[in-house]
Enzyme design. Structure first.
Site, mmCIF file in Angstrom:
data_model
loop_
_atom_site.group_PDB
_atom_site.id
_atom_site.type_symbol
_atom_site.label_atom_id
_atom_site.label_comp_id
_atom_site.label_asym_id
_atom_site.label_seq_id
_atom_site.Cartn_x
_atom_site.Cartn_y
_atom_site.Cartn_z
ATOM 1 N N HIS A 334 0.847 -1.193 0.000
ATOM 2 C CA HIS A 334 0.000 0.000 0.000
ATOM 3 C C HIS A 334 0.880 1.240 0.000
ATOM 4 O O HIS A 334 1.522 1.570 0.992
ATOM 5 C CB HIS A 334 -0.935 0.006 1.211
ATOM 6 C CG HIS A 334 -2.074 -0.955 1.079
ATOM 7 N ND1 HIS A 334 -1.957 -2.302 1.347
ATOM 8 C CD2 HIS A 334 -3.365 -0.761 0.696
ATOM 9 C CE1 HIS A 334 -3.124 -2.890 1.132
ATOM 10 N NE2 HIS A 334 -3.996 -1.980 0.745
ATOM 11 N N HIS A 341 -5.063 -5.896 -6.051
ATOM 12 C CA HIS A 341 -5.088 -7.011 -5.113
ATOM 13 C C HIS A 341 -6.534 -7.333 -4.719
ATOM 14 O O HIS A 341 -7.458 -6.597 -5.033
ATOM 15 C CB HIS A 341 -4.234 -6.722 -3.876
ATOM 16 C CG HIS A 341 -4.628 -5.489 -3.125
ATOM 17 N ND1 HIS A 341 -4.273 -4.214 -3.518
ATOM 18 C CD2 HIS A 341 -5.369 -5.336 -1.987
ATOM 19 C CE1 HIS A 341 -4.763 -3.334 -2.664
ATOM 20 N NE2 HIS A 341 -5.433 -3.990 -1.735
ATOM 21 N N CYS A 376 -14.686 -3.804 5.662
ATOM 22 C CA CYS A 376 -13.976 -4.153 4.442
ATOM 23 C C CYS A 376 -12.592 -4.654 4.848
ATOM 24 O O CYS A 376 -12.137 -4.427 5.967
ATOM 25 C CB CYS A 376 -13.880 -2.979 3.478
ATOM 26 S SG CYS A 376 -13.156 -1.501 4.205
ATOM 27 N N GLU A 396 -13.145 -6.694 14.274
ATOM 28 C CA GLU A 396 -13.153 -5.232 14.193
ATOM 29 C C GLU A 396 -14.325 -4.617 14.943
ATOM 30 O O GLU A 396 -14.201 -3.521 15.512
ATOM 31 C CB GLU A 396 -13.196 -4.821 12.713
ATOM 32 C CG GLU A 396 -13.028 -3.341 12.454
ATOM 33 C CD GLU A 396 -12.885 -3.035 10.973
ATOM 34 O OE1 GLU A 396 -13.716 -2.279 10.449
ATOM 35 O OE2 GLU A 396 -11.948 -3.563 10.340
#
Length: 509
Positions: A334, A341, A376, A396
């Site tokens: 990144h 990807h 995500c 998360e």
């Protein structure tokens, strides 16, 4: 290459190498101070390679903004003299004789010099480069190839071609950023035109504006990424070579700091690292047990975003068809030119039809503080997409997601924020939670809200709610599936990227 023994006398060779050392000290001080850490035999080869590149470059640069046929003829003659010296092992010019001796003794591939002289000819006719890819094409022959030429001199213990190329590119991009004013005088601009348009910056004005600062900050971070890529190859070098390259790499990267200290003004004066600091760093490299410690403390080696990757799992790299081509840690890929990807995105609703909207943590390196859909992320290599969605929602947000349905199997996007690009094939799911209890991880999420889907959809479509770039593109597509998320049709499994795995745990057509 002709293998006859060179016929140049030791006295002529000594004079040629002495002149190469002088040229390097006068014009390539960073190379000079790095090479001082090498044994004499290797040091003279570094000087010779640098001098060949410098003399060829001078033929083009000293011709000014309009090099004509005479400049092209001079470059042709210089190249011919080089090939003749390499073929015969000697030359009436002591410098060329030294260069040829280096090429022959080190076994530097002829192809490297073919690419190099091709790039030099490009400077005779080309003035600008529209894209970063276009500029990289030029830099392959003018910079990356110099790193390749140095490998037989420095003799790394393992394959170090990619890091050597990255270091050559990093050095030249630093030169381009430092020498914007000088290059303008020669009629050239080595900053991609797409970047100038994007930031609204005009180098021809020779004025430091907010737009110019933003452009330079972007290019400097791109430059530092190249240095970080090069750092992977330095440990593979033997001791003296490792100290040499580490010294040159740190000194060159510090030019970027001088540019920043001058408020990105590369028009009024040339950013330089004082000689006393170069000498001091060389001395520290000599006494350091491990030069990579000094490299790792350099600003160009640090995390540019200031954020922390909560996890650094490998992600699946893709070609343009969505087929896997490899994997790499997400922190490594990144950056300003993130490769394509595999990822996923999910919209989680409660029994009342409210969407769980999240605000990404401000500490995240990628798109910090952005309001977006529920969750995500990236599947691990070989991981089922549905399981990856559930894992991510659980870790998360503390949410268990059921009745997952694949709704946008072929979604793809590319977006940029603060110099970092997301570039993903990102299948989109919808799923449900049994209640509204959420336990967000503060390292991942700053805030959560349950918002009626209709309200969220209408606000995004009307521009009343600013959300992440991917959600901005996804919401109109989801709205096109119908007003009720429970009735959205499942997407076809065969529309998924070939790299994606999806078992029976998710509903799909």
């Amino acid at each position: 290459m002709n293998e006859r023994a060179p016929a140049t006398s030791p006295e002529v060779l000594a004079a040629g190498y002495a002149r190469c050392a002088q040229v390097t000290r006068e014009h390539g001080t960073t190379y000079y101070w790095g090479a001082r850490l090498l044994p004499e035999q290797s040091r003279r080869h570094v000087h010779a390679v640098y001098t060949l590149a410098r003399l060829a470059d001078d033929i083009v640069d000293l011709a000014g903004p309009d090099p004509g046929p005479a400049t092209a003829a001079a470059l042709d003659a210089f190249e011919a003299s080089f090939w003749d010296a390499v073929d015969t092992g000697t030359s009436p010019d002591p410098v060329m004789a030294a260069v040829a001796t280096t090429v022959r003794e080190c076994g530097i591939d002829d192809e490297c010099f073919t690419r190099f002289f091709g790039a030099m000819r490009t400077d005779l006719t080309r003035r600008t480069y529209d894209t970063w890819g276009d500029l990289l094409g030029y830099m392959d022959g003018s910079a990356a190839v110099i790193g390749e030429m140095m490998l037989p001199v420095l003799r790394p213990g393992t394959d170090a071609v990619a890091p050597a190329r990255a270091l050559g590119l990093a050095f030249q991009l630093t030169n381009f950023l430092r020498d914007v004013g000088e290059d303008l005088d020669r009629g050239r601009v080595y900053l991609p035109q797409e970047d100038l348009r994007r930031f609204g910056a005009d180098p021809h004005a020779r004025v430091v504006t907010p737009e110019w600062r933003a452009l330079m900050a972007f290019e400097i971070e791109r430059n530092r990424r190249l240095y970080r890529e090069a750092d992977d190859g330095i440990p593979a070098l033997p001791g003296a070579s490792r100290r040499c390259v580490a010294t040159a790499r740190v000194l060159y990267a510090r030019i970027l700091e001088r540019i920043e200290a001058a408020d990105y003004d590369v028009f009024a004066s040339r950013a330089r690292v004082p000689t006393v600091r170069k000498a001091a760093l060389a001395a520290r490299m000599v006494t350091s047990r491990e030069p990579m410690r000094l490299v790792h403390r350099d600003r160009a080696a640090l995390d540019p975003l200031g954020g922390t990757w909560v996890s650094d799992d490998p992600v699946v790299l893709l070609d343009d068809t969505g087929s896997p081509v490899g994997q790499a840690p997400k922190s490594a890929i990144h950056h300003d030119d993130t490769p394509l990807h595999l990822a996923f995105s999910c919209y989680v609703l409660d029994p009342a039809g409210r969407l769980l909207v999240t605000t990404r943590a401000a500490s995240k390196p990628s798109f910090p503080g952005v309001v977006t859909n529920t969750v995500c992320g990236h599947p691990r290599p070989g991981e089922d997409l549905a399981e990856a969605v559930r894992r991510r929602a659980r870790s998360e947000l503390g949410v268990e997601v059921h009745d997952l349905r694949l709704v946008l199997p072929g979604f793809r996007y590319r977006a940029e924020m603060n110099g970092l690009v997301e570039h993903e094939l990102c299948p989109v799911f919808v799923g449900w939670a049994d209640g509204d209890a959420v336990a967000p991880d503060p390292a991942e999420v700053d805030d959560v809200q349950w918002v009626p889907w209709e309200e969220f959809r209408d606000d995004v479509l009307a521009g009343r709610r600013t959300v992440s770039p991917w959600a901005t593109e996804q919401v109109p597509l989801l709205a096109g599936l119908g007003p009720d998320p429970r009735a959205w049709p499942a997407g076809a499994r065969d529309a998924l990227p070939p790299a994606a795995a999806l078992g029976p745990a998710a509903e799909a057509a």
